[in-house]
Design a protein around this motif. Sequence first.
Motif, mmCIF file in Angstrom:
data_model
loop_
_atom_site.group_PDB
_atom_site.id
_atom_site.type_symbol
_atom_site.label_atom_id
_atom_site.label_comp_id
_atom_site.label_asym_id
_atom_site.label_seq_id
_atom_site.Cartn_x
_atom_site.Cartn_y
_atom_site.Cartn_z
ATOM 1 N N THR A 10 0.762 -1.268 0.032
ATOM 2 C CA THR A 10 0.009 0.024 0.150
ATOM 3 C C THR A 10 0.839 1.254 -0.006
ATOM 4 O OG1 THR A 10 -0.137 -0.046 2.484
ATOM 5 C CG2 THR A 10 -1.887 -1.176 1.270
ATOM 6 N N SER A 12 0.237 5.712 0.120
ATOM 7 C CA SER A 12 -0.744 7.108 0.202
ATOM 8 C C SER A 12 0.425 8.012 -0.035
ATOM 9 C CB SER A 12 -1.339 6.993 1.615
ATOM 10 O OG SER A 12 -1.940 8.101 1.747
ATOM 11 N N GLN A 14 0.584 12.450 -0.875
ATOM 12 C CA GLN A 14 -0.195 13.515 -1.099
ATOM 13 C C GLN A 14 -0.271 14.066 -2.714
ATOM 14 O OE1 GLN A 14 -1.260 14.987 1.774
ATOM 15 N NE2 GLN A 14 -2.548 16.715 0.353
ATOM 16 N N SER A 85 -5.425 7.298 -8.019
ATOM 17 C CA SER A 85 -5.749 6.166 -7.167
ATOM 18 C C SER A 85 -6.209 4.787 -7.709
ATOM 19 C CB SER A 85 -6.737 6.641 -6.145
ATOM 20 O OG SER A 85 -5.924 7.872 -5.727
ATOM 21 N N THR A 108 -3.136 5.379 -2.812
ATOM 22 C CA THR A 108 -4.171 6.406 -2.633
ATOM 23 C C THR A 108 -3.477 7.810 -2.624
ATOM 24 O OG1 THR A 108 -5.135 4.585 -1.167
ATOM 25 C CG2 THR A 108 -5.659 6.903 -0.851
ATOM 26 N N ARG A 110 -4.093 11.451 -1.699
ATOM 27 C CA ARG A 110 -4.620 12.271 -0.955
ATOM 28 C C ARG A 110 -4.911 13.800 -1.385
ATOM 29 N NH1 ARG A 110 -0.682 10.384 2.280
ATOM 30 N NH2 ARG A 110 0.087 12.418 2.710
#
Lengths: 111, 114
Positions: A10, A12, A14, A85, A108, A110
């Motif tokens: 995974t 994540s 910005q 994403s 992901t 953000r």
Amino acid sequence: GENVEQHPSTLSVQEGDSAVIKCTYSDSASNYFPWYKQELGKGPQLIIDIRSNVGEKKDQRIAVTLNKTAKHFSLHITETQPEDSAVYFCAVTSNDYKLSFGAGTTVTVRA
Amino acid sequence: NAGVTQTPKFQVLKTGQSMTLQCAQDMNHNSMYWYRQDPGMGLRLIYYSASEGTTDKGEVPNGYNVSRLNKREFSLRLESAAPSQTSVYFCAGQRGQGRTDTQYFGPGTRLTVL
């Protein structure tokens, strides 16, 4: 099939930052390395691929680098956007001409 | 061109029931593949057909059979479904069998076996 390891599982980031996914493989004779993007509820879609006679390939915000000596290749996404994403899979052709896939990376972005 | 199409999109079976997953492509692909996708395991090859009239086992063939009906169609059959076959199934087509030929995937069939 060939053993393909993909990291991280995974990721994540910005929005606007870069994302990097790495894969390693075991068969030194492998010569085709595609990357697939899978959006929720859809099938994997090829986004970029590289062949063993090339060390780097770029297509707008995405790029792939290949190190055949070390048997690893990476996907780089720059200036990430929310539509990036998805789940990303690396793959490698094995000696029997079939694709072996990594386990996938859920990215992901953000806002 | 529709590309690679799969039917049905969703299916729920009871243990022991049988069903056939259908796949068709209009991209003039010679090779076709069936994969299953399970969480954390990527895509695993079940069966493939290098050309019309030929089929071969992949990594996880047990419990499945396939038929390459013609160049366009490649079906996957579960004779006696088991809960372990709960998965998302993808069909893919490829122009040739070359090591650098791209595979194009269908939208998938989500199968639940109770």
